[in-house]
Design an enzyme around this catalytic site. Structure first.
Site, PDB file in Angstrom:
ATOM      1  N   ASP A  75       8.360  -9.072  15.328  1.00 21.77           N
ATOM      2  CA  ASP A  75       7.099  -9.073  14.591  1.00 21.77           C
ATOM      3  C   ASP A  75       7.469  -9.154  13.175  1.00 21.77           C
ATOM      4  O   ASP A  75       7.018 -10.039  12.402  1.00 21.77           O
ATOM      5  CB  ASP A  75       6.326  -8.151  14.994  1.00 21.77           C
ATOM      6  N   HIS A  76       8.113  -8.137  12.616  1.00 29.31           N
ATOM      7  CA  HIS A  76       8.422  -8.137  11.218  1.00 29.31           C
ATOM      8  C   HIS A  76       9.173  -9.378  10.648  1.00 29.31           C
ATOM      9  O   HIS A  76       8.929  -9.819   9.805  1.00 29.31           O
ATOM     10  CB  HIS A  76       9.063  -6.939  10.792  1.00 29.31           C
TER      11      HIS A  76
END
Length: 397
Positions: free
Chosen positions: A167-168
């Site tokens: 996600d990051h």
């Protein structure tokens, strides 16, 4: 002044990848207005047992420094209100499944009619078009689609699920793309649609594995091994679940490590005399190193090897990171005060700019609708009566 001061983002993103992007941009100075609703709050705003406490810890991480307003996108009046926010913004960001934002009436073409030079960021699993664009997905799927999970783990074990790191990483790629679009708009006056596919971000990280596969060579999971270096890995240290990471690259480093370990005959053992020999005999070498590290605290091993010029560090827990003096001094870890007065540790933006303004987290997680007086009153010029009418009709809800 922060570098993105004057940039405003209408933030429709949910979950983690999209919100992490807008969180980074907010720490660089952009004014991010998170558009949400009590009808359907962000799933991460809801308290859930994660990181050892019952609370919206993930939401805290990606929402600090943002503003929050309520808009019920189920109502036509809510769509009209959202468009008014977009009309005073530079960027609109969303992370729904492809097609959803369009069906709401907030697709790129609709927003261009409101603000012709708008930059719209769309973050999704597989992109806004293509045969797989309809696929839903979360972080573990991104790593699986992009083959990173297949490359992570031990040879005799299954692929390892990738979570927040996916996600990051998607969020960071999206932030760079938005900055590029803003730079181009400054030069040309043109906005654009920024289409970020998490699956493609994952694939872009394969590196030499993709080249090897394209050349017909087998690519397998290698655990903590390195294609050349040995010893290379994470070794058990003294104490309960304590570990230390060690990487030895050169013959000189190996001789220093052998001397520090003090094992008789180790420095002159022909099995480990050269880099190639050490790598060939890495299993036996790892066993020898592990016996030594298990007798000492990881911090002691780290200090001894770092002093000798050998890459090594104790494997830290999250608690140790939040207390680290180095990260604290560099504002990589900061204390944030929440609206309820609670103080917590938070991860700051991981860059430094000389003469670049005081970048980083300016305030804690916003309460739902906390900044409506500013956004609706000051920015949109709505009267108290107009706002109250919209609240009564559950448009602001």
């Amino acid at each position: 002044m922060k570098p993105l001061c004057g940039i405003r983002i209408a933030d429709f993103t949910v979950h983690n990848a999209g919100p992490f992007c807008t969180n980074l941009l907010s720490q660089l100075g952009a004014e991010v207005v998170k558009i949400e609703s009590a009808m359907r709050p962000d799933a991460f705003r809801k308290p859930h047992p994660v990181y050892g406490r019952m609370g919206p810890a993930t939401f805290d991480q990606v929402s600090s420094t943002k503003l929050s307003v309520r808009v019920n996108l189920k109502k036509p009046e809510g769509i009209a209100l959202a468009k008014r926010i977009v009309g005073i913004s530079d960027v609109a960001a969303e992370s729904f499944r492809p097609g959803v934002i369009g069906r709401l009436g907030l697709g790129y073409e609709a927003l261009c009619a409101v603000k012709p030079d708008i930059i719209m960021l769309s973050v999704s699993s597989c992109g806004q078009e293509g045969p797989d664009s309809h696929f839903a997905g979360y972080a573990p799927l991104f790593g699986a689609w992009g083959a990173l999970s297949d490359l992570t783990g031990y040879p005799d074990g299954p692929p390892v699920e990738m979570r927040h790191v996916m996600d990051h990483t998607v969020g960071m790629n999206a932030a760079v793309a938005v900055l590029a679009a803003l730079h181009r708009r400054r030069a040309t006056g043109l906005g654009c649609l920024v289409d970020v596919a998490a699956r493609e971000v994952s694939s872009s990280l394969l590196g030499e594995a993709l080249l090897l596969a394209a050349a017909g060579q087998a690519v397998t999971r290698t655990g903590n091994e390195h294609p050349r270096m040995a010893p290379h890995g994470v070794y058990k240290a003294a104490g309960d679940d304590r570990w230390v990471s060690i990487a030895v690259e050169t013959d000189v480093e190996w001789q220093r490590l052998a001397s520090i370990m003090g094992t008789p005959g180790l420095a002159g053992d022909p099995r480990f005399a050269t880099q190639a020999a050490r790598h060939e005999n890495r299993v036996a070498l790892d066993d020898i190193v592990a016996v030594w590290t298990a007798t000492l605290p990881g911090a002691v091993v780290e200090a001894m090897l770092q002093e000798a010029g050998i890459a090594a560090h104790e494997s830290w827990t999250a608690r140790e990171i939040t207390a680290d003096a180095h990260l604290r001094e560099r504002n990589a870890i900061v204390n944030v005060r929440e609206p309820d007065g609670r103080v917590r540790a938070a991860v700051g933006v991981p860059v430094r700019l000389s003469k670049g303004g005081d970048i980083g987290i300016a305030r804690g997680t916003p309460k739902l609708g906390e900044h409506e007086e500013y956004v609706y009153g000051e920015l949109l010029g709505m009267s108290t009566a107009e706002r109250q009418e919209l609240q009564d009709d559950q448009v602001i809800f």
